[in-house]
Design a protein around this motif. Structure first.
Motif, PDB file in Angstrom:
ATOM      1  N   CYS A  84       0.862  -1.185   0.000  1.00  0.00           N
ATOM      2  CA  CYS A  84       0.000   0.000   0.000  1.00  0.00           C
ATOM      3  C   CYS A  84       0.899   1.236   0.000  1.00  0.00           C
ATOM      4  O   CYS A  84       1.796   1.362   0.842  1.00  0.00           O
ATOM      5  CB  CYS A  84      -0.904   0.003   1.233  1.00  0.00           C
ATOM      6  N   ILE A  85       0.654   2.163  -0.922  1.00  0.00           N
ATOM      7  CA  ILE A  85       1.558   3.303  -1.060  1.00  0.00           C
ATOM      8  C   ILE A  85       1.280   4.394  -0.035  1.00  0.00           C
ATOM      9  O   ILE A  85       2.121   5.258   0.210  1.00  0.00           O
ATOM     10  CB  ILE A  85       1.502   3.900  -2.478  1.00  0.00           C
ATOM     11  N   SER A  86       0.091   4.347   0.569  1.00  0.00           N
ATOM     12  CA  SER A  86      -0.263   5.338   1.581  1.00  0.00           C
ATOM     13  C   SER A  86      -0.441   4.630   2.924  1.00  0.00           C
ATOM     14  O   SER A  86      -0.926   3.492   2.962  1.00  0.00           O
ATOM     15  CB  SER A  86      -1.558   6.054   1.194  1.00  0.00           C
ATOM     16  N   PRO A  87      -0.044   5.252   4.039  1.00  0.00           N
ATOM     17  CA  PRO A  87      -0.230   4.612   5.345  1.00  0.00           C
ATOM     18  C   PRO A  87      -1.687   4.208   5.565  1.00  0.00           C
ATOM     19  O   PRO A  87      -2.607   4.969   5.258  1.00  0.00           O
ATOM     20  CB  PRO A  87       0.201   5.703   6.333  1.00  0.00           C
ATOM     21  N   PRO A  93     -10.571   4.724   5.020  1.00  0.00           N
ATOM     22  CA  PRO A  93     -10.205   4.318   3.660  1.00  0.00           C
ATOM     23  C   PRO A  93      -9.511   5.442   2.902  1.00  0.00           C
ATOM     24  O   PRO A  93      -9.799   6.622   3.107  1.00  0.00           O
ATOM     25  CB  PRO A  93     -11.547   3.954   3.018  1.00  0.00           C
ATOM     26  N   ASP A  94      -8.609   5.048   2.016  1.00  0.00           N
ATOM     27  CA  ASP A  94      -7.799   6.000   1.272  1.00  0.00           C
ATOM     28  C   ASP A  94      -7.723   5.537  -0.177  1.00  0.00           C
ATOM     29  O   ASP A  94      -7.186   4.456  -0.466  1.00  0.00           O
ATOM     30  CB  ASP A  94      -6.397   6.069   1.900  1.00  0.00           C
ATOM     31  N   SER A  95      -8.234   6.345  -1.093  1.00  0.00           N
ATOM     32  CA  SER A  95      -8.243   5.956  -2.505  1.00  0.00           C
ATOM     33  C   SER A  95      -6.831   5.826  -3.071  1.00  0.00           C
ATOM     34  O   SER A  95      -6.645   5.219  -4.130  1.00  0.00           O
ATOM     35  CB  SER A  95      -9.049   6.965  -3.331  1.00  0.00           C
ATOM     36  N   ALA A  96      -5.842   6.371  -2.375  1.00  0.00           N
ATOM     37  CA  ALA A  96      -4.459   6.213  -2.832  1.00  0.00           C
ATOM     38  C   ALA A  96      -4.033   4.752  -2.828  1.00  0.00           C
ATOM     39  O   ALA A  96      -3.094   4.372  -3.536  1.00  0.00           O
ATOM     40  CB  ALA A  96      -3.516   7.039  -1.954  1.00  0.00           C
TER      41      ALA A  96
END
Length: 342
Positions: A84-87, A93-96
């Protein structure tokens, strides 16, 4: 005594901020007590370790190739890393991280199609999060059909089966607004859904002569046309065609009398005309232990019958019953498909 599995199940992580990691860890931690089939987790190992710490679980995690998963399953939770590129924060939830979610699903399918794993099991995704990142499919089911069709032998018609201890139910139309259902409901669509269901119940679920009960679209199955024409114009002719082809089918039946105990004893699967007509009784009768199985694909896929449950992620409140049932059903279907006996 059961023979040991030779190939593990591929479990995609779903949305890492949801309860997918929670229930995967729970199924592994209780693997001996629950007789959890060997699986490997396709996802970020750092997310698993952080979530295990938050949940107070002592679960060793080990990166490996799929072929090694069965041999190390007793000692550590096997993981095929997808970063996962974002913590990742439980419940946020994070769309990144949408790319990692999609990559995990594609890897599970690719490995299973290549014979390196026995079946695909998917943890829940949050479609709205994926939409923000450009995801172009109404849901998991449609995306899996698109991945399958990349072999050039498609298109494939995916059929959603909600399978529980008290009810098997199939929605003919799935992720579309209710107002669009009558226009989408065609004889060909109903017929194809029924024939795929009957075939897979025979070939994968070992039901020699599946009994199909088709629900009506309208109240009282149209009341002879007084409450809508679709039941007599669309559904009834399909039932007659199925019967003529040797498939045990009845309907259209009033949906409000199809799901009590005596009615359910008369059929093996309820064919419903829209999403909630199938999912409301399926979840009411087996919320914690029903499984979403996708029929009509060239590989076995199951999933827990619940969502990401962001508000309870990382809090130790998620029940793992449905994921355990999904893993056990996937193993059973894979064993049957391989012609093995356990």
């Amino acid at each position: 005594m059961a023979e040991p599995a030779t190939r593990a199940l591929a479990l995609s992580m779903g949305d890492p901020a949801g309860i997918g990691p929670d229930v995967a860890l729970a199924c592994y931690a209780a693997r001996k007590e629950w007789q959890t089939p060997p699986f490997f987790f396709i996802g970020d190992p750092d997310v698993l370790l952080a979530r295990a710490e938050a949940l107070g679980l002592c679960v060793p995690v080990r990166g490996c190739e799929p072929e090694q998963a069965v041999s190390i399953f007793d000692e550590a939770l096997p993981v095929l890393p997808v970063t996962c590129i974002s913590p990742v924060v439980a419940g946020a939830p994070d769309s990144a991280n949408a790319g990692a979610v999609i990559e995990a699903i594609e890897a599970a399918v690719s490995l299973t199609r290549a014979g390196r794993t026995s079946a695909v099991v998917t943890c829940p995704i949050a479609k709205s999060v994926l939409y923000d990142a450009g995801f172009a499919f109404p849901g998991h089911t449609e995306f899996l059909a698109d991945i399958a069709a990349r072999d050039g032998r498609g298109p494939y018609h995916p059929v959603m089966l909600l399978s529980g201890p008290k009810l098997n139910a199939v929605p003919v139309t799935i992720h579309i607004p209710l107002k669009d259902v009558p226009a989408a409901l065609t004889p060909d669509l109903v017929y194809e859904t029924c024939t795929i269901t009957a075939r897979d119940l025979r070939e994968r679920f070992a039901i020699p002569s599946p009994r199909l009960a088709l629900a009506g679209l309208n109240p009282h199955a149209g009341e002879g046309g007084a409450l809508g024409l679709e039941d007599d114009a669309i559904i009834r002719p399909v039932v007659e065609r199925l019967k003529a082809e040797g498939i045990d089918a009845v309907g259209p039946l009033p949906a409000d009398t199809m799901f009590h105990d005596r009615a359910r004893a008369t059929y093996d699967v309820a064919i419903c005309m829209y999403h909630d007509q199938a999912l409301i009784p399926a979840k009411a009768l087996g919320f914690d232990d029903s499984v979403n199985a996708t029929l009509g694909l060239p590989f076995i896929r199951t999933s827990p019958d619940h969502g990401t449950a962001f508000p309870i992620a990382g809090k130790g409140l998620a029940r793992a019953d449905s994921l355990l049932a999904a893993l056990q059903l996937a193993e059973r279907l894979a064993t049957a498909s391989a012609g093995e006996t356990r």
